[in-house]
Design a protein around this motif. Structure first.
Motif, PDB file in Angstrom:
ATOM      1  N   GLY A 211       0.821  -1.217   0.000  1.00 18.91           N
ATOM      2  CA  GLY A 211       0.000   0.000   0.000  1.00 18.91           C
ATOM      3  C   GLY A 211       0.849   1.258   0.000  1.00 18.91           C
ATOM      4  O   GLY A 211       0.560   2.223  -0.730  1.00 18.91           O
ATOM      5  N   GLU A 212       1.896   1.253   0.824  1.00 23.98           N
ATOM      6  CA  GLU A 212       2.781   2.424   0.842  1.00 23.98           C
ATOM      7  C   GLU A 212       3.475   2.622  -0.504  1.00 23.98           C
ATOM      8  O   GLU A 212       3.649   3.744  -0.961  1.00 23.98           O
ATOM      9  N   ARG A 213       3.877   1.519  -1.123  1.00 23.49           N
ATOM     10  CA  ARG A 213       4.501   1.641  -2.438  1.00 23.49           C
ATOM     11  C   ARG A 213       3.526   2.212  -3.462  1.00 23.49           C
ATOM     12  O   ARG A 213       3.879   3.079  -4.267  1.00 23.49           O
ATOM     13  N   GLU A 214       2.287   1.731  -3.413  1.00 21.61           N
ATOM     14  CA  GLU A 214       1.286   2.257  -4.348  1.00 21.61           C
ATOM     15  C   GLU A 214       1.016   3.736  -4.078  1.00 21.61           C
ATOM     16  O   GLU A 214       0.888   4.541  -5.009  1.00 21.61           O
ATOM     17  N   ALA A 215       0.938   4.112  -2.756  1.00 21.91           N
ATOM     18  CA  ALA A 215       0.706   5.523  -2.423  1.00 21.91           C
ATOM     19  C   ALA A 215       1.871   6.392  -2.880  1.00 21.91           C
ATOM     20  O   ALA A 215       1.676   7.507  -3.412  1.00 21.91           O
ATOM     21  N   ALA A 216       3.112   5.897  -2.681  1.00 24.24           N
ATOM     22  CA  ALA A 216       4.280   6.662  -3.125  1.00 24.24           C
ATOM     23  C   ALA A 216       4.293   6.819  -4.637  1.00 24.24           C
ATOM     24  O   ALA A 216       4.641   7.892  -5.167  1.00 24.24           O
ATOM     25  N   PHE A 217       3.892   5.755  -5.316  1.00 29.03           N
ATOM     26  CA  PHE A 217       3.846   5.836  -6.780  1.00 29.03           C
ATOM     27  C   PHE A 217       2.826   6.876  -7.240  1.00 29.03           C
ATOM     28  O   PHE A 217       3.102   7.700  -8.129  1.00 29.03           O
ATOM     29  N   ARG A 218       1.660   6.861  -6.607  1.00 32.96           N
ATOM     30  CA  ARG A 218       0.630   7.831  -6.997  1.00 32.96           C
ATOM     31  C   ARG A 218       1.051   9.257  -6.618  1.00 32.96           C
ATOM     32  O   ARG A 218       0.777  10.215  -7.346  1.00 32.96           O
ATOM     33  N   GLU A 219       1.714   9.403  -5.454  1.00 36.88           N
ATOM     34  CA  GLU A 219       2.185  10.723  -5.048  1.00 36.88           C
ATOM     35  C   GLU A 219       3.239  11.255  -6.021  1.00 36.88           C
ATOM     36  O   GLU A 219       3.224  12.433  -6.401  1.00 36.88           O
ATOM     37  N   ALA A 220       4.146  10.374  -6.432  1.00 40.60           N
ATOM     38  CA  ALA A 220       5.162  10.774  -7.407  1.00 40.60           C
ATOM     39  C   ALA A 220       4.519  11.166  -8.726  1.00 40.60           C
ATOM     40  O   ALA A 220       4.926  12.148  -9.389  1.00 40.60           O
ATOM     41  N   GLU A 221       3.486  10.387  -9.107  1.00 35.92           N
ATOM     42  CA  GLU A 221       2.793  10.715 -10.353  1.00 35.92           C
ATOM     43  C   GLU A 221       2.101  12.076 -10.248  1.00 35.92           C
ATOM     44  O   GLU A 221       2.111  12.879 -11.194  1.00 35.92           O
ATOM     45  N   ALA A 222       1.513  12.344  -9.051  1.00 36.22           N
ATOM     46  CA  ALA A 222       0.852  13.641  -8.854  1.00 36.22           C
ATOM     47  C   ALA A 222       1.873  14.783  -8.903  1.00 36.22           C
ATOM     48  O   ALA A 222       1.616  15.847  -9.498  1.00 36.22           O
ATOM     49  N   ARG A 223       3.034  14.566  -8.257  1.00 36.52           N
ATOM     50  CA  ARG A 223       4.068  15.615  -8.307  1.00 36.52           C
ATOM     51  C   ARG A 223       4.563  15.833  -9.725  1.00 36.52           C
ATOM     52  O   ARG A 223       4.832  16.958 -10.136  1.00 36.52           O
ATOM     53  N   GLU A 224       4.653  14.741 -10.472  1.00 34.45           N
ATOM     54  CA  GLU A 224       5.093  14.877 -11.865  1.00 34.45           C
ATOM     55  C   GLU A 224       4.101  15.702 -12.677  1.00 34.45           C
ATOM     56  O   GLU A 224       4.478  16.594 -13.462  1.00 34.45           O
ATOM     57  N   ARG A 225       2.814  15.408 -12.463  1.00 32.17           N
ATOM     58  CA  ARG A 225       1.802  16.184 -13.196  1.00 32.17           C
ATOM     59  C   ARG A 225       1.792  17.648 -12.744  1.00 32.17           C
ATOM     60  O   ARG A 225       1.615  18.561 -13.562  1.00 32.17           O
ATOM     61  N   LEU A 226       2.009  17.848 -11.411  1.00 31.81           N
ATOM     62  CA  LEU A 226       2.052  19.229 -10.918  1.00 31.81           C
ATOM     63  C   LEU A 226       3.239  19.973 -11.516  1.00 31.81           C
ATOM     64  O   LEU A 226       3.125  21.154 -11.892  1.00 31.81           O
ATOM     65  N   ALA A 227       4.368  19.260 -11.589  1.00 30.00           N
ATOM     66  CA  ALA A 227       5.552  19.892 -12.181  1.00 30.00           C
ATOM     67  C   ALA A 227       5.318  20.232 -13.643  1.00 30.00           C
ATOM     68  O   ALA A 227       5.736  21.298 -14.132  1.00 30.00           O
ATOM     69  N   GLU A 228       4.650  19.321 -14.371  1.00 26.72           N
ATOM     70  CA  GLU A 228       4.334  19.599 -15.774  1.00 26.72           C
ATOM     71  C   GLU A 228       3.422  20.815 -15.888  1.00 26.72           C
ATOM     72  O   GLU A 228       3.609  21.688 -16.765  1.00 26.72           O
ATOM     73  N   ALA A 229       2.431  20.875 -14.971  1.00 25.40           N
ATOM     74  CA  ALA A 229       1.518  22.026 -15.013  1.00 25.40           C
ATOM     75  C   ALA A 229       2.260  23.328 -14.702  1.00 25.40           C
ATOM     76  O   ALA A 229       2.048  24.363 -15.348  1.00 25.40           O
ATOM     77  N   GLU A 230       3.156  23.277 -13.691  1.00 25.22           N
ATOM     78  CA  GLU A 230       3.922  24.477 -13.350  1.00 25.22           C
ATOM     79  C   GLU A 230       4.853  24.876 -14.487  1.00 25.22           C
ATOM     80  O   GLU A 230       5.055  26.071 -14.769  1.00 25.22           O
TER      81      GLU A 230
END
Length: 314
Positions: A214-233
């Motif tokens: 679960g933690e690995r899946e959460a970290a993966f989703r968090e990283a994906e969210a940061r990646e999308r946020l970085a792309e948006a920024e």
């Protein structure tokens, strides 16, 4: 006088016939002795013998018979005193041998059996004596049958009916049995606790694995969210940079408002601050946000104007 002689002859003839004719019942055999010497055996049916010379010696039962072995005390190999009784089943196969090879056939078989019971059971421990009754019966049958074969007898079965240890020995055995049962119960209880601990450890292991997944899946989703946020920024930075290059003042207001908002967030979340009083110009922050909206609107309108210009040229 002649009548008396005739009557005497008739009576003598009847007596001779009665003495010379023998009827043997089914399941029996008779031995015939002539002048005291065995000559033959009469089987079931009607037979004739020589009167006054031959006579019936022994009448023998040829069916299977049973003898009760009286109770007797036996000392075992480990010096325990037990009381034993039993039964013996035997059958006469040879009437002549049974009649003339031994005196008192049943008494002889009985004493032979009692003697061998003491011999066989005296060579065993008490525990073996109580648990291996079939073995005792088989050994007794072999020994007694071999000993009675010269007598024309077949011993078919020997059964030990009862083995009675002394009362104090019975009480000691009961205590020993209780101790063994308590021991087995303790072992089973310990085995149950061990199995429960193993299952609990397995459950904790599975829970840890699932938690890690679960933690690995959460970290993966968090990283994906940061990646999308970085792309948006990044896209926002490109848009704002373009607007600044064209001299749009709202783009500068965007950067100022962004830094201003981040600074206020850091001040508000500081652990060593409880109450914060700052002069806040809400109109300036709202104006900055309005400038951001204006930049976004202009960015979306420019591609549309380019498309119209392209259509007019075509």
């Amino acid at each position: 006088m002649q009548e008396g002689v005739v009557i005497g002859i008739v009576v003598l003839a009847v007596v001779v016939v009665a003495l010379g004719v023998k009827q043997v019942s089914q399941g029996s055999e008779y031995t015939v002795e002539r002048m005291g010497r065995y000559t033959r055996t009469l089987t079931p049916g009607l037979h004739a013998i020589v009167p006054f010379i031959d006579r019936v010696g022994r009448k023998l039962n040829m069916m299977e018979q049973v003898l009760d072995v009286p109770s007797q005390e036996v000392i075992t190999k480990d010096n325990a005193m037990v009381t034993v009784d039993g039964v013996v089943f035997f059958q006469i196969l040879d009437a002549a041998k049974a009649a003339y090879e031994v005196t008192g056939l049943e008494y002889a078989i009985l004493n032979l059996t009692m003697t061998n019971i003491r011999t066989v059971m005296g060579s065993m421990d008490l525990d073996e004596l109580l648990s291996q009754r079939d073995k005792i019966n088989a050994q007794l049958l072999t020994v007694v049958d071999d000993a009675t074969t010269p007598w024309g007898v077949k011993v078919t079965r020997i059964e030990i009916k009862d083995i009675s240890p002394p009362r104090d020995l019975v009480d000691a055995m009961a205590r020993q049995m209780k101790a063994e049962r308590d021991k087995r119960a303790s072992i089973l209880e310990a085995e149950g606790l061990r199995q429960a601990a193993i299952l609990q450890a397995e459950g904790q292991k599975q829970a840890a694995i699932l938690e890690a997944e679960g933690e690995r899946e959460a970290a993966f989703r968090e990283a994906e969210a940061r990646e999308r946020l970085a792309e948006a920024e990044a896209k926002a930075t490109v848009m704002v940079s373009g607007a600044i290059a064209e001299g749009d003042i709202n783009a500068i207001n965007y950067f100022v408002a962004q830094k201003y908002t981040q600074a206020l967030q850091q001040i508000g979340t500081a652990e060593n601050q409880k109450v914060i009083l700052l002069p806040l110009e809400a109109s300036s922050l709202i104006g900055s946000l309005a400038g951001i909206a204006e930049i976004a609107r202009e960015s979306f309108q420019r591609p549309s104007e380019k498309e119209r210009a392209t259509d007019m040229q075509t």
